[in-house]
Design a protein around this motif. Sequence first.
Motif, mmCIF file in Angstrom:
data_model
loop_
_atom_site.group_PDB
_atom_site.id
_atom_site.type_symbol
_atom_site.label_atom_id
_atom_site.label_comp_id
_atom_site.label_asym_id
_atom_site.label_seq_id
_atom_site.Cartn_x
_atom_site.Cartn_y
_atom_site.Cartn_z
ATOM 1 N N TRP A 121 44.211 40.256 36.599
ATOM 2 C CA TRP A 121 43.804 40.175 38.004
ATOM 3 C C TRP A 121 42.438 40.812 38.241
ATOM 4 O O TRP A 121 41.626 40.310 39.033
ATOM 5 C CB TRP A 121 44.869 40.784 38.914
ATOM 6 C CG TRP A 121 45.990 39.815 39.137
ATOM 7 C CD1 TRP A 121 47.199 39.806 38.529
ATOM 8 C CD2 TRP A 121 45.950 38.674 39.989
ATOM 9 N NE1 TRP A 121 47.929 38.730 38.958
ATOM 10 C CE2 TRP A 121 47.184 38.022 39.864
ATOM 11 C CE3 TRP A 121 45.003 38.133 40.848
ATOM 12 C CZ2 TRP A 121 47.485 36.860 40.563
ATOM 13 C CZ3 TRP A 121 45.305 36.969 41.545
ATOM 14 C CH2 TRP A 121 46.537 36.345 41.396
ATOM 15 N N GLY A 122 42.160 41.889 37.547
ATOM 16 C CA GLY A 122 40.820 42.482 37.643
ATOM 17 C C GLY A 122 39.754 41.521 37.143
ATOM 18 O O GLY A 122 38.668 41.408 37.730
ATOM 19 N N GLY A 123 40.065 40.812 36.067
ATOM 20 C CA GLY A 123 39.133 39.820 35.539
ATOM 21 C C GLY A 123 38.916 38.651 36.484
ATOM 22 O O GLY A 123 37.805 38.142 36.613
ATOM 23 N N LEU A 124 39.984 38.223 37.170
ATOM 24 C CA LEU A 124 39.839 37.130 38.135
ATOM 25 C C LEU A 124 38.954 37.544 39.312
ATOM 26 O O LEU A 124 38.114 36.759 39.780
ATOM 27 C CB LEU A 124 41.217 36.667 38.624
ATOM 28 C CG LEU A 124 42.058 35.924 37.590
ATOM 29 C CD1 LEU A 124 43.449 35.618 38.146
ATOM 30 C CD2 LEU A 124 41.361 34.647 37.149
ATOM 31 N N PHE A 125 39.135 38.773 39.809
ATOM 32 C CA PHE A 125 38.274 39.265 40.887
ATOM 33 C C PHE A 125 36.829 39.402 40.407
ATOM 34 O O PHE A 125 35.883 39.098 41.145
ATOM 35 C CB PHE A 125 38.785 40.602 41.429
ATOM 36 C CG PHE A 125 39.853 40.451 42.466
ATOM 37 C CD1 PHE A 125 39.544 40.129 43.772
ATOM 38 C CD2 PHE A 125 41.188 40.643 42.133
ATOM 39 C CE1 PHE A 125 40.538 39.983 44.727
ATOM 40 C CE2 PHE A 125 42.185 40.500 43.082
ATOM 41 C CZ PHE A 125 41.867 40.172 44.385
ATOM 42 N N ALA A 126 36.631 39.839 39.173
ATOM 43 C CA ALA A 126 35.279 39.969 38.621
ATOM 44 C C ALA A 126 34.623 38.595 38.477
ATOM 45 O O ALA A 126 33.434 38.435 38.782
ATOM 46 C CB ALA A 126 35.338 40.681 37.276
ATOM 47 N N LEU A 127 35.385 37.622 38.013
ATOM 48 C CA LEU A 127 34.847 36.265 37.870
ATOM 49 C C LEU A 127 34.468 35.694 39.243
ATOM 50 O O LEU A 127 33.421 35.054 39.388
ATOM 51 C CB LEU A 127 35.869 35.376 37.166
ATOM 52 C CG LEU A 127 35.427 33.952 36.862
ATOM 53 C CD1 LEU A 127 34.236 33.958 35.904
ATOM 54 C CD2 LEU A 127 36.579 33.152 36.279
ATOM 55 N N ALA A 128 35.311 35.936 40.249
ATOM 56 C CA ALA A 128 35.002 35.475 41.608
ATOM 57 C C ALA A 128 33.727 36.148 42.120
ATOM 58 O O ALA A 128 32.877 35.498 42.739
ATOM 59 C CB ALA A 128 36.175 35.755 42.542
ATOM 60 N N ALA A 129 33.566 37.441 41.874
ATOM 61 C CA ALA A 129 32.354 38.156 42.300
ATOM 62 C C ALA A 129 31.128 37.573 41.623
ATOM 63 O O ALA A 129 30.081 37.372 42.252
ATOM 64 C CB ALA A 129 32.481 39.644 41.978
ATOM 65 N N LEU A 130 31.255 37.289 40.355
ATOM 66 C CA LEU A 130 30.152 36.732 39.594
ATOM 67 C C LEU A 130 29.757 35.353 40.114
ATOM 68 O O LEU A 130 28.571 35.066 40.336
ATOM 69 C CB LEU A 130 30.544 36.662 38.116
ATOM 70 C CG LEU A 130 29.500 36.176 37.134
ATOM 71 C CD1 LEU A 130 28.338 37.139 37.073
ATOM 72 C CD2 LEU A 130 30.126 36.028 35.757
ATOM 73 N N LEU A 131 30.724 34.505 40.352
ATOM 74 C CA LEU A 131 30.446 33.149 40.825
ATOM 75 C C LEU A 131 29.848 33.144 42.231
ATOM 76 O O LEU A 131 28.893 32.404 42.502
ATOM 77 C CB LEU A 131 31.717 32.298 40.774
ATOM 78 C CG LEU A 131 32.241 31.967 39.381
ATOM 79 C CD1 LEU A 131 33.569 31.220 39.464
ATOM 80 C CD2 LEU A 131 31.221 31.168 38.603
ATOM 81 N N VAL A 132 30.403 33.946 43.128
ATOM 82 C CA VAL A 132 29.875 34.003 44.495
ATOM 83 C C VAL A 132 28.451 34.559 44.490
ATOM 84 O O VAL A 132 27.567 34.040 45.185
ATOM 85 C CB VAL A 132 30.801 34.835 45.411
ATOM 86 C CG1 VAL A 132 30.161 35.091 46.769
ATOM 87 C CG2 VAL A 132 32.135 34.125 45.598
ATOM 88 N N GLY A 133 28.198 35.585 43.717
ATOM 89 C CA GLY A 133 26.856 36.158 43.639
ATOM 90 C C GLY A 133 25.835 35.170 43.098
ATOM 91 O O GLY A 133 24.724 35.046 43.622
ATOM 92 N N VAL A 134 26.201 34.436 42.054
ATOM 93 C CA VAL A 134 25.299 33.431 41.487
ATOM 94 C C VAL A 134 25.062 32.305 42.493
ATOM 95 O O VAL A 134 23.935 31.816 42.641
ATOM 96 C CB VAL A 134 25.866 32.888 40.148
ATOM 97 C CG1 VAL A 134 25.135 31.639 39.700
ATOM 98 C CG2 VAL A 134 25.789 33.967 39.091
#
Length: 186
Positions: A121-134
């Motif tokens: 779940w931490g990885g999913l939130f990190a991936l979402a942060a990365l995608l939204v930021g990009v």
Amino acid sequence: MGTKTVDETGAATGTETRTDEDKVAVTKTETVDEVTDTDVEAAAEGAEGDAREEGPSGVGQGAGAVVSAALGIVSLTGSWVGTVASARESLIGQLQTSGSSDVSKMIKEGYGDAWQANALWGGLFALAALLVGVFVLARPAFGAPGRPQAPWIKSVAWAGVALGVVGLFLAVLKYTGILLGLPSAG
């Protein structure tokens, strides 16, 4: 040369001769125009028209940048969803190993799966942060290229991307057991 005094009404009295400019200065009056509803509506439409001509305000990009940074922080600190998933996996592991006496299986089922669920779940939130930021950083190239993006939006979006990368890296390390792996039973 005579003296000039002003009484309560604002009119000058005295012995000197006044010119038209003096009279205008002394007897200045203010006029108040009535404002009608149509004047207010016309002014509001004019303001909206001006805003529409300027183009997008960047509010969506700013919100996206803040969301990216917030998701990155959540990926590093943990989320409610990750905690619930971890507790659920721990409970399932305890139920599956209640009859067995193998300690290594109890550790893996009771704690290892819970640790991996939290990392997932931490990885999913990190991936979402990365995608939204990009997405926020790339958006001006596809929207209005002539209009620059506000510096604070870029800064916050880059912070979200950086937090997403760090969170994703730590989640992978947690999930694989490289970071704080399970202790061996024997």
